[in-house]
Motif scaffolding. Structure first.
Motif, PDB file in Angstrom:
ATOM      1  N   ASN A 123       0.692  -1.447  -0.206  1.00 28.22           N
ATOM      2  CA  ASN A 123      -0.150  -0.253   0.270  1.00 28.22           C
ATOM      3  C   ASN A 123       0.724   1.011  -0.239  1.00 28.22           C
ATOM      4  O   ASN A 123       0.128   2.575   0.671  1.00 28.22           O
ATOM      5  CB  ASN A 123      -1.321   0.249   1.238  1.00 28.22           C
ATOM      6  CG  ASN A 123      -1.915  -1.080   1.080  1.00 28.22           C
ATOM      7  OD1 ASN A 123      -2.455  -1.520  -0.117  1.00 28.22           O
ATOM      8  ND2 ASN A 123      -2.615  -1.259   2.147  1.00 28.22           N
ATOM      9  N   PHE A 124       2.197   1.376  -0.389  1.00 31.53           N
ATOM     10  CA  PHE A 124       2.655   2.119   0.309  1.00 31.53           C
ATOM     11  C   PHE A 124       2.628   3.183  -1.495  1.00 31.53           C
ATOM     12  O   PHE A 124       2.327   3.271  -2.576  1.00 31.53           O
ATOM     13  CB  PHE A 124       4.406   1.973   0.074  1.00 31.53           C
ATOM     14  CG  PHE A 124       4.938   3.054   0.038  1.00 31.53           C
ATOM     15  CD1 PHE A 124       5.461   3.484   0.861  1.00 31.53           C
ATOM     16  CD2 PHE A 124       5.613   3.775  -1.489  1.00 31.53           C
ATOM     17  CE1 PHE A 124       6.713   4.622   1.205  1.00 31.53           C
ATOM     18  CE2 PHE A 124       6.660   4.767  -1.164  1.00 31.53           C
ATOM     19  CZ  PHE A 124       7.003   5.059  -0.465  1.00 31.53           C
ATOM     20  N   THR A 125       2.540   4.684  -0.794  1.00 31.25           N
ATOM     21  CA  THR A 125       2.220   5.951  -2.506  1.00 31.25           C
ATOM     22  C   THR A 125       3.298   7.022  -1.841  1.00 31.25           C
ATOM     23  O   THR A 125       3.818   6.783  -0.654  1.00 31.25           O
ATOM     24  CB  THR A 125       1.279   6.334  -2.340  1.00 31.25           C
ATOM     25  OG1 THR A 125       0.345   7.163  -0.730  1.00 31.25           O
ATOM     26  CG2 THR A 125      -0.454   5.081  -2.196  1.00 31.25           C
ATOM     27  N   THR A 126       3.427   7.514  -2.757  1.00 30.40           N
ATOM     28  CA  THR A 126       4.148   8.642  -2.455  1.00 30.40           C
ATOM     29  C   THR A 126       4.644   9.563  -3.148  1.00 30.40           C
ATOM     30  O   THR A 126       3.965   9.333  -4.024  1.00 30.40           O
ATOM     31  CB  THR A 126       5.841   8.509  -2.235  1.00 30.40           C
ATOM     32  OG1 THR A 126       6.985   9.533  -2.085  1.00 30.40           O
ATOM     33  CG2 THR A 126       6.969   7.657  -3.955  1.00 30.40           C
ATOM     34  N   VAL A 127       5.282  11.004  -3.210  1.00 32.62           N
ATOM     35  CA  VAL A 127       5.148  11.969  -4.166  1.00 32.62           C
ATOM     36  C   VAL A 127       5.619  12.427  -5.379  1.00 32.62           C
ATOM     37  O   VAL A 127       6.032  13.241  -5.917  1.00 32.62           O
ATOM     38  CB  VAL A 127       4.821  13.583  -3.470  1.00 32.62           C
ATOM     39  CG1 VAL A 127       3.470  13.087  -2.361  1.00 32.62           C
ATOM     40  CG2 VAL A 127       6.013  13.437  -2.856  1.00 32.62           C
ATOM     41  N   ARG A 128       7.134  11.163  -4.707  1.00 32.50           N
ATOM     42  CA  ARG A 128       8.271  11.351  -5.538  1.00 32.50           C
ATOM     43  C   ARG A 128       8.546  10.380  -6.345  1.00 32.50           C
ATOM     44  O   ARG A 128       8.300   9.069  -5.855  1.00 32.50           O
ATOM     45  CB  ARG A 128       9.688  11.845  -4.471  1.00 32.50           C
ATOM     46  CG  ARG A 128       9.805  13.231  -4.324  1.00 32.50           C
ATOM     47  CD  ARG A 128      10.950  13.704  -3.440  1.00 32.50           C
ATOM     48  NE  ARG A 128      11.187  12.571  -2.779  1.00 32.50           N
ATOM     49  CZ  ARG A 128      11.980  11.928  -2.664  1.00 32.50           C
ATOM     50  NH1 ARG A 128      12.943  11.742  -3.110  1.00 32.50           N
ATOM     51  NH2 ARG A 128      12.823  11.151  -1.712  1.00 32.50           N
ATOM     52  N   LYS A 129       9.114   9.704  -7.368  1.00 33.74           N
ATOM     53  CA  LYS A 129       9.240   8.899  -7.880  1.00 33.74           C
ATOM     54  C   LYS A 129      10.522   8.064  -7.597  1.00 33.74           C
ATOM     55  O   LYS A 129      10.502   7.328  -7.050  1.00 33.74           O
ATOM     56  CB  LYS A 129       9.572   9.234 -10.093  1.00 33.74           C
ATOM     57  CG  LYS A 129       9.949   8.467 -10.901  1.00 33.74           C
ATOM     58  CD  LYS A 129       9.877   8.725 -12.249  1.00 33.74           C
ATOM     59  CE  LYS A 129      10.045   7.503 -12.798  1.00 33.74           C
ATOM     60  NZ  LYS A 129      10.222   7.634 -14.294  1.00 33.74           N
ATOM     61  N   GLU A 130      11.633   8.916  -7.287  1.00 35.99           N
ATOM     62  CA  GLU A 130      12.681   8.320  -6.989  1.00 35.99           C
ATOM     63  C   GLU A 130      12.250   8.238  -5.690  1.00 35.99           C
ATOM     64  O   GLU A 130      13.019   6.659  -4.570  1.00 35.99           O
ATOM     65  CB  GLU A 130      14.041   9.543  -6.421  1.00 35.99           C
ATOM     66  CG  GLU A 130      14.790  10.111  -7.406  1.00 35.99           C
ATOM     67  CD  GLU A 130      15.466   8.748  -8.127  1.00 35.99           C
ATOM     68  OE1 GLU A 130      16.114   7.647  -7.414  1.00 35.99           O
ATOM     69  OE2 GLU A 130      15.372   8.673  -9.193  1.00 35.99           O
ATOM     70  N   ALA A 131      11.405   8.099  -4.525  1.00 35.33           N
ATOM     71  CA  ALA A 131      11.347   7.506  -3.065  1.00 35.33           C
ATOM     72  C   ALA A 131      10.308   6.052  -3.542  1.00 35.33           C
ATOM     73  O   ALA A 131      10.885   5.574  -3.204  1.00 35.33           O
ATOM     74  CB  ALA A 131      10.008   8.461  -2.371  1.00 35.33           C
ATOM     75  N   LEU A 132      10.138   6.308  -4.869  1.00 35.57           N
ATOM     76  CA  LEU A 132       9.249   4.820  -4.908  1.00 35.57           C
ATOM     77  C   LEU A 132      10.440   4.313  -5.185  1.00 35.57           C
ATOM     78  O   LEU A 132      10.297   2.795  -4.757  1.00 35.57           O
ATOM     79  CB  LEU A 132       8.049   5.376  -5.678  1.00 35.57           C
ATOM     80  CG  LEU A 132       6.845   3.507  -6.952  1.00 35.57           C
ATOM     81  CD1 LEU A 132       6.179   2.856  -5.041  1.00 35.57           C
ATOM     82  CD2 LEU A 132       6.488   4.027  -7.798  1.00 35.57           C
ATOM     83  N   LYS A 133      10.945   4.081  -5.899  1.00 36.10           N
ATOM     84  CA  LYS A 133      12.422   3.401  -6.393  1.00 36.10           C
ATOM     85  C   LYS A 133      13.081   2.379  -5.357  1.00 36.10           C
ATOM     86  O   LYS A 133      13.068   2.038  -5.221  1.00 36.10           O
ATOM     87  CB  LYS A 133      13.280   4.301  -7.929  1.00 36.10           C
ATOM     88  CG  LYS A 133      14.742   4.077  -8.515  1.00 36.10           C
ATOM     89  CD  LYS A 133      15.437   4.514  -9.224  1.00 36.10           C
ATOM     90  CE  LYS A 133      16.385   3.808  -9.792  1.00 36.10           C
ATOM     91  NZ  LYS A 133      17.516   4.618 -10.251  1.00 36.10           N
ATOM     92  N   ASP A 134      13.590   3.661  -4.748  1.00 34.18           N
ATOM     93  CA  ASP A 134      14.207   3.072  -3.119  1.00 34.18           C
ATOM     94  C   ASP A 134      12.914   2.559  -2.866  1.00 34.18           C
ATOM     95  O   ASP A 134      13.477   1.134  -1.989  1.00 34.18           O
ATOM     96  CB  ASP A 134      14.329   4.164  -2.295  1.00 34.18           C
ATOM     97  CG  ASP A 134      15.489   5.310  -2.311  1.00 34.18           C
ATOM     98  OD1 ASP A 134      16.222   4.660  -4.122  1.00 34.18           O
ATOM     99  OD2 ASP A 134      15.981   5.981  -2.200  1.00 34.18           O
ATOM    100  N   HIS A 135      11.604   2.364  -2.610  1.00 29.30           N
ATOM    101  CA  HIS A 135      11.380   1.830  -1.835  1.00 29.30           C
ATOM    102  C   HIS A 135      11.054   0.279  -2.079  1.00 29.30           C
ATOM    103  O   HIS A 135      10.971  -0.912  -1.688  1.00 29.30           O
ATOM    104  CB  HIS A 135       9.919   2.893  -1.828  1.00 29.30           C
ATOM    105  CG  HIS A 135       8.454   0.969  -1.206  1.00 29.30           C
ATOM    106  ND1 HIS A 135       8.278   0.787  -0.266  1.00 29.30           N
ATOM    107  CD2 HIS A 135       7.645  -0.064  -1.846  1.00 29.30           C
ATOM    108  CE1 HIS A 135       7.507   0.119  -0.348  1.00 29.30           C
ATOM    109  NE2 HIS A 135       7.022  -0.693  -1.075  1.00 29.30           N
ATOM    110  N   LEU A 136      10.917   0.113  -4.272  1.00 28.17           N
ATOM    111  CA  LEU A 136      10.920  -1.434  -4.282  1.00 28.17           C
ATOM    112  C   LEU A 136      11.925  -2.088  -4.706  1.00 28.17           C
ATOM    113  O   LEU A 136      11.840  -3.105  -3.839  1.00 28.17           O
ATOM    114  CB  LEU A 136      10.893  -1.316  -6.040  1.00 28.17           C
ATOM    115  CG  LEU A 136       9.405  -0.582  -6.389  1.00 28.17           C
ATOM    116  CD1 LEU A 136       9.207   0.100  -7.712  1.00 28.17           C
ATOM    117  CD2 LEU A 136       8.165  -0.731  -6.455  1.00 28.17           C
TER     118      LEU A 136
END
Length: 431
Positions: A16-29
């Motif tokens: 369910n993780f969501t973010t405003v930044r593309k880089e943050a999503l990349k790190d999360h993955l």
């Protein structure tokens, strides 16, 4: 603007993780894939996050760009500096509703509350280990993987823990950045300063839920709680039936099987299997007594002795014998006392049939066979088989008499002399 609107357009397909930044999503993955793309070229450290690598590289450069405007402290990150400035303001906005204990950081309040609830949310996937702290779980899992990504660039020392490397580096620099604001005490660890302050003000925020015993330090409470335990000893020797409730005891025990003693004193040739024992031994040469009590002039070479001394002021004796009601402030003394009931003499001489209740008695006995006296006085050449005897002897040269009678002005060079003296007061009372 996305921080104002709350629009988080980047969503993880796995959770369910969501973010405003593309880089943050990349790190999360990378948490799902386990991939560690960022690698230190100096020591091989790897991380899933670019920011973590940047912070790691500062350890090699020594750069601490964030400086406190009220003292000489400097930090590698803004977050560390922010936490430090609280020491100057004294602000502690977070209070425990159970005991009134106040803290400067919200995360620490969450940790503190677990001392009341007993909650241990962090569980090892390899064994039954549970803990209340995330860092403790990370340290524990390193025992399963054997991974040691943090390396000292000065001597090659490797460790599984970032905090251990930070502590290790202070041995090279001699730095003691944590200073007490009430006395001249300095230390190289935050925990060391926290423990010192707890002793200084007499605060004991940690309480045993079974008997009401209170402690200034969480690890002391953990030791106390094990006196109520069913005797579980999960650290077991693979070569014999020995087991212990503490990992450090198992490490010491294993040295008996290997007979390996890699740590040697350059002053007198003393050898030991345990690095910490060498550090304690060196204080017999330097005279250093880093453990000081704030309410009197007492100081000690060992933390355990300081803890015992503190009970002279508080009168606390949390360890009790179930057989006769004997109480003591030191768990080790209780273990030794129990042998008066069992008749056990675990320390056996390899040269004859002698056995003893006390390890130190066996050490002294063995010198009758070997004639060895490795501990030498630099003043007169006196030799002895034990460090305690050397310490007592050196006091004859210095005139030091650290043990004081609480009923008169008498002082003594050792506890035995003080006990003999106190008998006189007891006799006079009877008369």
């Amino acid at each position: 603007m996305e921080t104002h609107t709350g629009d988080k357009q980047y969503k993880c397909a796995e959770c369910n993780f969501t973010t405003v930044r593309k880089e943050a999503l990349k790190d999360h993955l990378t948490r799902h894939t386990g991939e560690k793309l960022f690698r230190c070229e100096t020591c091989g450290f790897r991380s899933a996050y670019k920011q973590s690598l940047s912070q790691h590289m500062i350890r090699h450069t020594g750069d601490k760009p964030h400086k406190c405007d009220q003292c000489e402290y400097s930090a590698t990150t803004k977050y560390c500096l922010k936490r430090h400035t609280v020491k100057h303001t004294g602000e502690k906005p977070y209070m425990c509703r159970e005991c009134g204990f106040r803290l400067a950081y919200r995360s620490n309040l969450s940790k503190h509350m677990r001392t009341h609830t007993g909650e241990k949310p962090y569980k090892c996937t390899e064994c039954d280990f549970k803990t209340s702290l995330k860092d403790s779980l990370r340290r524990h899992t390193a025992r399963h993987t054997g991974e040691k990504p943090y390396m000292c660039d000065k001597c090659g020392y490797r460790t599984a823990h970032k905090s251990s490397l930070s502590y290790h580096m202070t041995r090279h620099t001699g730095e003691k950045p944590y200073k007490c604001d009430q006395c001249d005490f300095k230390t190289n660890t935050r925990d060391g300063l926290r423990r010192h302050k707890a002793r200084h003000i007499g605060k004991k925020p940690y309480m045993c839920g079974q008997c009401g015993y209170r402690a200034a330090e969480k690890n002391i409470l953990s030791k106390h709680i094990k006196t109520h335990d069913t005797g579980e000893k999960r650290y077991k020797c693979a070569l014999c039936e020995y087991s212990s409730a503490y990992n450090r005891n198992l490490v010491s025990h294993m040295a008996k099987h290997t007979s390996e003693k890699p740590y040697m004193c350059g002053e007198c040739g003393y050898r030991t299997a345990i690095k910490y024992n060498l550090a304690k031994h060196m204080r017999t040469h330097t005279g250093e007594k880093p453990y000081k009590y704030s309410l009197c002039d007492y100081s000690s070479t060992r933390k355990g002795k300081l803890d015992i001394h503190m009970t002279n002021h508080t009168g606390e004796k949390p360890y009790m014998c179930d057989e006769c009601g004997f109480k003591t402030a030191d768990k080790h003394y209780l273990t030794v006392h129990m042998r008066t009931h069992t008749g056990e003499k675990p320390y056996n001489c390899s040269f004859c049939e002698y056995s003893s209740v006390f390890k130190q008695s066996l050490v002294r006995h063995i010198t009758n066979h070997t004639g060895e006296t490795p501990f030498l006085c630099e003043e007169c050449g006196f030799g002895t088989a034990s460090t305690s005897s050397l310490v007592r002897h050196i006091r004859k040269h210095t005139g030091e008499k650290p043990f004081k009678c609480d009923q008169c002005d008498f002082t003594a060079v050792d506890t035995r002399s003080l006990k003999r003296h106190k008998v006189k007061h007891s006799i006079n009372k009877c008369m």
